[in-house]
Structures are given as structure tokens and as C-alpha cells.
Design a protein around this motif. Structure first.
Motif, mmCIF file in Angstrom:
data_model
loop_
_atom_site.group_PDB
_atom_site.id
_atom_site.type_symbol
_atom_site.label_atom_id
_atom_site.label_comp_id
_atom_site.label_asym_id
_atom_site.label_seq_id
_atom_site.Cartn_x
_atom_site.Cartn_y
_atom_site.Cartn_z
ATOM 1 N N PHE B 47 36.328 13.862 63.329
ATOM 2 C CA PHE B 47 36.833 13.919 62.177
ATOM 3 C C PHE B 47 37.844 13.283 61.916
ATOM 4 C CE2 PHE B 47 37.462 18.242 64.478
ATOM 5 C CZ PHE B 47 38.616 18.081 64.842
ATOM 6 N N GLU B 48 38.362 13.164 60.495
ATOM 7 C CA GLU B 48 39.625 12.449 60.164
ATOM 8 C C GLU B 48 40.263 13.332 59.134
ATOM 9 O OE1 GLU B 48 39.101 10.403 56.737
ATOM 10 O OE2 GLU B 48 40.995 9.291 57.112
ATOM 11 N N TYR B 49 41.552 13.271 59.206
ATOM 12 C CA TYR B 49 42.262 14.045 58.241
ATOM 13 C C TYR B 49 43.367 12.854 57.434
ATOM 14 C CZ TYR B 49 40.946 18.534 59.917
ATOM 15 O OH TYR B 49 40.222 19.464 60.300
ATOM 16 N N PHE B 50 43.503 13.140 56.173
ATOM 17 C CA PHE B 50 44.356 12.069 55.576
ATOM 18 C C PHE B 50 45.074 13.143 54.528
ATOM 19 C CE2 PHE B 50 45.679 8.488 53.587
ATOM 20 C CZ PHE B 50 45.764 8.474 52.068
ATOM 21 N N SER B 51 46.247 12.878 54.493
ATOM 22 C CA SER B 51 47.095 13.867 53.335
ATOM 23 C C SER B 51 46.765 15.378 53.759
ATOM 24 C CB SER B 51 47.280 13.484 52.350
ATOM 25 O OG SER B 51 47.851 11.998 52.169
ATOM 26 N N GLU B 52 46.789 15.828 54.994
ATOM 27 C CA GLU B 52 46.568 17.152 55.337
ATOM 28 C C GLU B 52 45.223 17.567 54.954
ATOM 29 O OE1 GLU B 52 50.029 19.806 54.577
ATOM 30 O OE2 GLU B 52 50.692 18.109 53.464
ATOM 31 N N THR B 53 44.239 16.928 54.550
ATOM 32 C CA THR B 53 42.917 17.240 54.047
ATOM 33 C C THR B 53 41.890 16.389 55.006
ATOM 34 O OG1 THR B 53 43.477 17.440 51.742
ATOM 35 C CG2 THR B 53 41.196 17.029 52.205
ATOM 36 N N GLN B 54 40.770 17.329 55.472
ATOM 37 C CA GLN B 54 39.626 16.552 56.279
ATOM 38 C C GLN B 54 38.780 15.839 55.269
ATOM 39 O OE1 GLN B 54 35.937 18.470 58.092
ATOM 40 N NE2 GLN B 54 37.192 18.553 59.607
ATOM 41 N N ARG B 55 39.012 14.448 55.401
ATOM 42 C CA ARG B 55 38.261 13.608 54.690
ATOM 43 C C ARG B 55 36.826 13.052 55.130
ATOM 44 N NH1 ARG B 55 41.376 8.230 52.787
ATOM 45 N NH2 ARG B 55 41.404 7.721 54.886
ATOM 46 N N ASN B 56 36.534 13.169 56.621
ATOM 47 C CA ASN B 56 35.566 12.658 56.930
ATOM 48 C C ASN B 56 35.033 13.566 58.145
ATOM 49 O OD1 ASN B 56 34.352 10.195 55.738
ATOM 50 N ND2 ASN B 56 36.493 9.780 55.834
ATOM 51 N N LYS B 57 33.811 13.993 58.504
ATOM 52 C CA LYS B 57 33.485 14.777 59.669
ATOM 53 C C LYS B 57 32.353 14.293 60.283
ATOM 54 C CE LYS B 57 32.775 19.725 60.531
ATOM 55 N NZ LYS B 57 31.862 19.700 61.644
ATOM 56 N N GLY B 58 32.302 14.553 61.578
ATOM 57 C CA GLY B 58 31.276 13.767 62.370
ATOM 58 C C GLY B 58 30.109 15.067 62.439
ATOM 59 N N ASN B 59 29.191 14.820 63.673
ATOM 60 C CA ASN B 59 28.184 15.703 63.856
ATOM 61 C C ASN B 59 28.595 16.568 64.984
ATOM 62 O OD1 ASN B 59 26.751 14.659 61.761
ATOM 63 N ND2 ASN B 59 26.037 12.949 62.972
ATOM 64 N N PHE B 60 29.793 17.634 65.127
ATOM 65 C CA PHE B 60 30.105 18.373 65.881
ATOM 66 C C PHE B 60 29.998 19.903 65.540
ATOM 67 C CE2 PHE B 60 31.610 16.114 69.609
ATOM 68 C CZ PHE B 60 31.553 14.561 69.474
ATOM 69 N N PRO B 61 29.798 20.454 66.567
ATOM 70 C CA PRO B 61 29.571 22.182 66.092
ATOM 71 C C PRO B 61 31.008 22.374 65.725
ATOM 72 C CG PRO B 61 29.645 21.993 68.485
ATOM 73 C CD PRO B 61 29.348 20.425 68.045
ATOM 74 N N GLY B 62 30.784 23.713 65.035
ATOM 75 C CA GLY B 62 32.053 24.313 64.156
ATOM 76 C C GLY B 62 33.235 24.708 65.088
ATOM 77 N N ARG B 63 32.920 24.717 66.448
ATOM 78 C CA ARG B 63 33.971 25.157 67.502
ATOM 79 C C ARG B 63 34.859 24.083 67.570
ATOM 80 N NH1 ARG B 63 32.723 24.223 72.369
ATOM 81 N NH2 ARG B 63 30.940 23.106 72.293
#
Lengths: 112, 115
Positions: B47-63
Motif C-alpha cells: 500500500f501507499e500513503y500520502f498525507s496520512e491517507t491510504q492512496r493505493n492498495k495492493g492485493n494483500f489480505p486485511g491482516r
């Protein structure tokens, strides 16, 4: 999803020899990055190519981007033991921002 | 400028436990991305965070979860660890605000071993 295939997977060369590593994309390339990694360590940014036909050099390493072939090549001239490591290419797939996708890497060994 | 730092560098955990990894980006960088690297799957985007917000997410489980603080430092958490979570976890920082100048600078990684 966009995939990157690197060839060869591994390469052993004698010090002083030239070599080329290729990175081929399954989809249109919007930008391509080359990184080097020493085993178990972080990635070192080498260069970024943004336009078809673009060629950049960093010391004895040169990379080119062929947009039509959806491919980039990384060429090392007069290899040295310090060039040894894993070379990875990465792209930002079109339509998704800042989500770098990487190839599996090419392991380069340079024998003195 | 100081580079990207990650702590801890090495970690051994037991199945079922949870773990928190930390990443401090380059000063002035607002984007932090996390990657998992394994011999079989290679380097995969988490995943990627920008200015405290998750901007992108890969295909990993919620763990797998993360967060970013106001100073751009980021943490990633893995709950209910599985053996397959053993990997090198890399974070990368970037200015993050202009694609044309987008470059990611990686930290040395955290080597997680799950037993």
C-alpha cells in the motif's frame, strides 16, 4: 494487470566484460525505473526513463526505453565486481498512480 | 539529506502474533509505500500513503494494514502472523505529488521471520 519480464534471470560475467539486461512489459509503458539491490538490502535508484527512445547513463550503466517494443534494456560497460547484485525494473501501470510494479529481477555476478 | 530509515532491521515472531514495522521517509517526502519481497513472488506492492491517507492498495489480505502520521512517518502492521509472511519488508519514500518527478527511494528493509 501489467507484468514485467526480465531476462536473463541470472548472469555470470568476467570482470571487464559488457552485458545487457532486458525488461519487457505486457502493456504500454508510461515510465520505467531501474533499481539495483544488494542481497537482502534496500533498492538503490539507478535511473528513470519516461519517453520512448530516451537513453540515460549513470557511470558505466546505460538504459534505453523502446516504447514500441514495450521494452527497456540496461547495458553495463566494462563490468566490475561492484556491479554485482540484483537489477530490478519497475513501472507505474497506466491508470493507477504511484503503484510500482516490479519484474522478478536479474541476478548479476561479476567474477574478478 | 538523511535517507529512508526502517526499524527494526530484523525481527523474529511466532505464528499468530502481530508485528508493527516503522518507516521514516526522507525529509520533505509525503508519500510512503510498502512492499513485501520474497524469493517466490519477488517484490510486491502492499500500500501507499500520502498525507496520512491510504492512496493505493495492493492485493494483500486485511491482516496487513498501515497508517501514516502527520510527520509522514509510517507504520505497517501485520496481525495473526503466518509462516508465509516471512519476508523482507521495504518501504519507499517519494515526494509523491507530481508523477513526472516520481522517484521512490527505498529503505534498507526489515527482515521478518515467522516461526
Amino acid at each position: 494487470s501489467q507484468e514485467l519480464e526480465q531476462s536473463p534471470q541470472s548472469l555470470i560475467v568476467q570482470e571487464g566484460k559488457n552485458l545487457t539486461i532486458n525488461c519487457t512489459s505486457s502493456k504500454t509503458l508510461y515510465g520505467l525505473y531501474w533499481y539495483k539491490q544488494k542481497y537482502g538490502e534496500g533498492l538503490i535508484f539507478l535511473m528513470m526513463l519516461q519517453k520512448g527512445g530516451e537513453e540515460k547513463s549513470h557511470e558505466k550503466i546505460t538504459a534505453k526505453l523502446d516504447e514500441k517494443k514495450q521494452q527497456s534494456s540496461l547495458h553495463i560497460t566494462a563490468s566490475q565486481p561492484s556491479h554485482a547484485g540484483i537489477y530490478l525494473c519497475g513501472v507505474i501501470p497506466g491508470g493507477s498512480n504511484y503503484k510500482l510494479t516490479f519484474g522478478k529481477g536479474t541476478l548479476l555476478t561479476v567474477n574478478p | 539529506k538523511a535517507g529512508v530509515t526502517q526499524t527494526p532491521r530484523y525481527l523474529i515472531k511466532t505464528r499468530g502474533q502481530q508485528v508493527t514495522l516503522s518507516c521514516s521517509p526522507i525529509s520533505g517526502h509525503r508519500s510512503v509505500s510498502w512492499y513485501q519481497q520474497t524469493p517466490g513472488q519477488g517484490l510486491q506492492f502492499l500500500f501507499e500513503y500520502f498525507s496520512e491517507t491510504q492512496r493505493n492498495k495492493g492485493n494483500f489480505p486485511g491482516r496487513f494494514s498501515g497508517r501514516q502520521f502527520s510527520n509522514s512517518r509510517s507504520e505497517m502492521n501485520v496481525s495473526t502472523l503466518e509462516l508465509g509472511d516471512s519476508a523482507l519488508y521495504l518501504c519507499a519514500s517519494s515526494p509523491g505529488d507530481r508523477r513526472s518527478s516520481y522517484e521512490q527511494y527505498f529503505g534498507p528493509g526489515t527482515r521478518l521471520t515467522v516461526t
